[in-house]
Write a protein that holds these residues in place. Structure first.
Motif, PDB file in Angstrom:
ATOM      1  N   MET A  68       1.540  13.455   3.093  1.00 17.19           N
ATOM      2  CA  MET A  68       1.899  13.514   4.511  1.00 17.19           C
ATOM      3  C   MET A  68       3.245  12.828   4.707  1.00 17.19           C
ATOM      4  O   MET A  68       3.442  11.692   4.264  1.00 17.19           O
ATOM      5  CB  MET A  68       0.829  12.809   5.350  1.00 17.19           C
ATOM      6  N   TRP A  93       5.695  11.515   7.585  1.00 22.56           N
ATOM      7  CA  TRP A  93       5.620  11.200   9.007  1.00 22.56           C
ATOM      8  C   TRP A  93       6.854  11.664   9.767  1.00 22.56           C
ATOM      9  O   TRP A  93       7.980  11.357   9.371  1.00 22.56           O
ATOM     10  CB  TRP A  93       5.434   9.692   9.217  1.00 22.56           C
ATOM     11  N   TYR A 107       4.853   5.630  11.748  1.00 22.91           N
ATOM     12  CA  TYR A 107       3.435   5.618  11.400  1.00 22.91           C
ATOM     13  C   TYR A 107       2.820   4.297  11.832  1.00 22.91           C
ATOM     14  O   TYR A 107       3.517   3.354  12.223  1.00 22.91           O
ATOM     15  CB  TYR A 107       3.264   5.793   9.882  1.00 22.91           C
ATOM     16  N   THR A 140      -2.464   6.318  11.985  1.00 24.60           N
ATOM     17  CA  THR A 140      -1.958   7.535  11.338  1.00 24.60           C
ATOM     18  C   THR A 140      -2.318   7.525   9.855  1.00 24.60           C
ATOM     19  O   THR A 140      -2.647   8.574   9.288  1.00 24.60           O
ATOM     20  CB  THR A 140      -0.438   7.675  11.505  1.00 24.60           C
ATOM     21  N   LEU A 141      -2.261   6.356   9.221  1.00 28.79           N
ATOM     22  CA  LEU A 141      -2.632   6.271   7.803  1.00 28.79           C
ATOM     23  C   LEU A 141      -4.101   6.617   7.603  1.00 28.79           C
ATOM     24  O   LEU A 141      -4.469   7.326   6.655  1.00 28.79           O
ATOM     25  CB  LEU A 141      -2.335   4.868   7.264  1.00 28.79           C
ATOM     26  N   SER A 156      -4.539  10.361   8.009  1.00 29.30           N
ATOM     27  CA  SER A 156      -4.015  11.080   6.844  1.00 29.30           C
ATOM     28  C   SER A 156      -5.000  11.039   5.687  1.00 29.30           C
ATOM     29  O   SER A 156      -5.231  12.047   5.009  1.00 29.30           O
ATOM     30  CB  SER A 156      -2.668  10.477   6.428  1.00 29.30           C
ATOM     31  N   THR A 216       1.568   9.051   1.687  1.00 29.75           N
ATOM     32  CA  THR A 216       2.399   9.335   2.857  1.00 29.75           C
ATOM     33  C   THR A 216       3.808   8.807   2.623  1.00 29.75           C
ATOM     34  O   THR A 216       4.024   7.857   1.870  1.00 29.75           O
ATOM     35  CB  THR A 216       1.823   8.727   4.153  1.00 29.75           C
ATOM     36  N   SER A 260       7.489   7.602   4.520  1.00 29.26           N
ATOM     37  CA  SER A 260       8.107   7.099   5.741  1.00 29.26           C
ATOM     38  C   SER A 260       9.601   6.953   5.512  1.00 29.26           C
ATOM     39  O   SER A 260      10.156   7.499   4.557  1.00 29.26           O
ATOM     40  CB  SER A 260       7.488   5.757   6.129  1.00 29.26           C
ATOM     41  N   ASN A 278       2.330   4.514   1.457  1.00 26.77           N
ATOM     42  CA  ASN A 278       3.545   4.462   2.276  1.00 26.77           C
ATOM     43  C   ASN A 278       4.765   4.412   1.358  1.00 26.77           C
ATOM     44  O   ASN A 278       5.220   3.338   0.975  1.00 26.77           O
ATOM     45  CB  ASN A 278       3.535   3.251   3.208  1.00 26.77           C
TER      46      ASN A 278
END
Length: 598
Positions: A225, A227, A232, A236-237, A240, A248, A250, A263
């Protein structure tokens, strides 16, 4: 004394280079690739030219960088292989057509893998139609098609990631109508904010729609994912992970490690950089911008007459822009009866009266129009509650998932109940407002509470970071330069408890020659604290006759900089209509001429 100095120095050692080995890696974020870019002045500041993209890739290859895939990173995390030194993950956001027509052939030429993040709602629009891209209506043909996605996927070089289904946009985030990033904003509609449960449902529903669209059209379910806007939070984490995307990406500015793939931080490529600029971004070669701040009391902006309040805000925005500073410390509460306690707040919350839901509006305007970072200024314990710690009328902006019937007998004492209520206030501050950091005032007068403020203050910082993970922290030091010099043995404890755990510590100083001499001695004795200390200067300012005090303040600001103290804040006594103060203070606080400034 030597042991104390070594302790202080050890607490402020610089972080390792972002381009190191030992399981660390870089990630680069590109967007569109075009051949008609107008140099640095192109209206799309995130696009790069074909020539510069090839130059970037060539430089990476010639200087020992290895381009890795998500599979490579996962294999290294599981211990099946190891990441090479100078490992780099390449990504492209938004799924522009140029990624297919230009970047994809270049990737194949270099045999470089890449991650491409696509927005489901844009992809599902028929060819020949239009897409709402931010506030612009653009042709659907600006983006790749599902068929082109399947072709790229078949090459074995491309991994497709979700960029959400329909979160790549702004939504109304406050009563004044500011549009803010949909993934991290509580929607304000019908005079109320959406509930936490509705917010979480909206997030998960969107991500499931996105993964479903990608699986349906490309035949693979995404595991990554990306963002929108790099924004985020913990919610949101969680969404996901629930949608099957534990990895994810960022735009944080921190090193990437294999144990933190939830992240992955990326370097955002801006301004179509030539090689020298690209290398500077890649190797993190840039001057660290000093903190130059003013503190603003929202009481000075607030007015019962909305038109006057709007003029006050416009004046503030213009003056902050004129000062060319980096930060505004924005007081988020009001002490209406001047008893030293916060008895009303400038944001929607469940505990205290809302004087006006204004903090988010002012912070957002300062960030977007004056281009500064905003720190919310809040007390730690000094809040004025009624006997219940809750006044139901103050819920008017918030739709609640459940009633909260906790009551307390003495909300102003340092008790577990009062701390829980204060945590709720900080949670609401972070949930309903957009800002960059928190400045905590060590303001309690309760002697029995003096043992607890530091640990509780860090709890409050964590409350903020639940919703604002990248928020910086600052602590107002409850001491003077004179007291620090009188008891140098206590400095090690202060460093451990009040300085080291935070990004910054704010130390007040009067604009006098005597205090300046003390400051010179302090940094000579304890040089390790300089990078963390923000020196805050204030003086009684009379709006009708302030030329002499302002001259003294400006002189001391310059003197501090000459001594290596570059983080400086100013607390004005008068803001509205006081152009004379801002004109005078600019000479001492502006970053306009600083090599690391703007």
């Amino acid at each position: 004394m030597k042991a104390i100095i070594l302790l202080i120095a050890s607490l402020f050692l610089p972080e390792a280079s972002l381009a190191g080995g030992n399981g660390s890696f870089l990630s680069i974020c590109y967007h569109d690739v075009r051949d008609d870019i107008s140099g640095h002045l192109d209206k799309d500041q995130f696009a790069v030219s074909t020539d510069n993209l090839i130059a970037h890739f060539s430089w990476l290859r010639e200087h020992g960088y290895t381009i890795v895939s998500i599979d490579d990173i996962l294999s290294a995390r599981e211990g099946h292989s190891s990441l090479p030194d100078k490992a780099v993950l390449i990504t492209f956001d938004d799924g522009y057509k140029g990624v297919y027509t230009i970047a994809f052939p270049v990737l194949k030429m270099f045999n470089y893998p890449a991650v491409i993040a696509i927005v489901g709602s844009w992809m599902d629009v028929e060819q020949g139609s239009t897409v709402l891209y931010g506030k612009q209506v653009v042709s659907r043909d600006k983006f790749i098609t599902w068929q082109e996605g399947r072709e790229m996927l078949a090459s074995g070089l491309i991994e497709f990631a979700s960029h959400s289904y329909d979160l790549h946009k702004g939504i109304k985030g406050n009563p004044q109508g500011n549009e803010q990033a949909a993934a991290i904003t509580r929607l304000f509609v019908g005079g109320r904010y959406e509930t936490e449960s509705a917010y979480q449902k909206r997030l998960l529903s969107d991500l499931l729609d996105s993964t479903g669209a990608i699986e349906k059209n490309l035949g693979v379910k995404p595991r990554v994912m990306v963002w929108p806007y790099g924004k985020y939070n913990s919610f949101t984490l969680k969404a996901s992970r629930s949608a099957g995307m534990p990895i994810t990406l960022s735009l944080d500015d921190v090193p990437n490690q294999l144990d933190k793939l939830f992240n992955i931080s990326r370097i955002l490529i801006e301004g179509n950089p030539a090689i020298a600029e690209f290398v500077a971004q890649l190797e993190h070669i840039k001057a660290i911008e000093p903190v130059r701040a003013i503190q603003v009391d929202l009481d000075d902006i607030y007015n019962e007459d909305i038109a006057i309040q709007r003029r006050n805000l416009d004046f503030l925005l213009d003056q902050v822009k004129y000062l060319a500073i980096s930060h505004v410390f924005l007081k988020a509460y009001s002490d209406d009866n001047n008893d030293g306690k916060a008895d009303s707040l400038y944001f929607a919350n469940r505990r205290l009266p809302v004087k006006r839901d204004l903090f988010n509006r002012v912070a957002w305007q300062l960030t977007t129009r004056s281009e500064v970072e905003v720190f919310a200024v809040m007390p730690i314990y000094d809040f004025e509650f009624d006997s219940r710690g809750l006044i139901p009328d103050h819920y008017k902006f918030i739709q609640n998932d459940r009633s909260d019937n906790r009551h307390i007998s003495d909300a102003n004492s340092n008790t577990p109940d009062s701390e829980q209520i204060i945590k709720t206030i900080f949670e609401d501050l972070a949930a309903y407002n957009h800002f960059n950091g928190i400045l905590l005032q060590d303001d309690t007068e309760d002697v029995t509470a003096k043992e607890a403020p530091n640990s509780f203050a860090l709890i409050l910082v964590n409350q903020i970071r639940k919703y604002r993970p990248t928020a910086k922290s600052a602590r107002m030091l409850d001491t003077t330069i004179e007291r620090m010099l009188e008891n140098t043995r206590s400095i090690s404890q202060m460093v451990r408890s009040d300085i080291a755990p935070y990004d910054y510590a704010v130390l007040s100083m009067s604009p006098t020659e005597e205090d300046f001499r003390r400051m010179k001695k302090l940094i000579r004795v304890f040089p390790g604290i300089v990078s963390k200390i923000i020196v805050s200067i204030s003086a009684p300012i009379d709006a009708q006759n302030n030329s002499m005090p302002m001259a003294e303040i400006t002189t001391q600001m310059r003197n501090l900089q000459a001594q290596g103290i570059v983080n400086i804040a100013y607390v004005p006594g008068v803001i509205m209509g006081n152009e004379k103060t801002f004109k005078a203070i600019r000479e001492g606080i502006s970053l306009g001429d600083h090599p690391g400034g703007r």
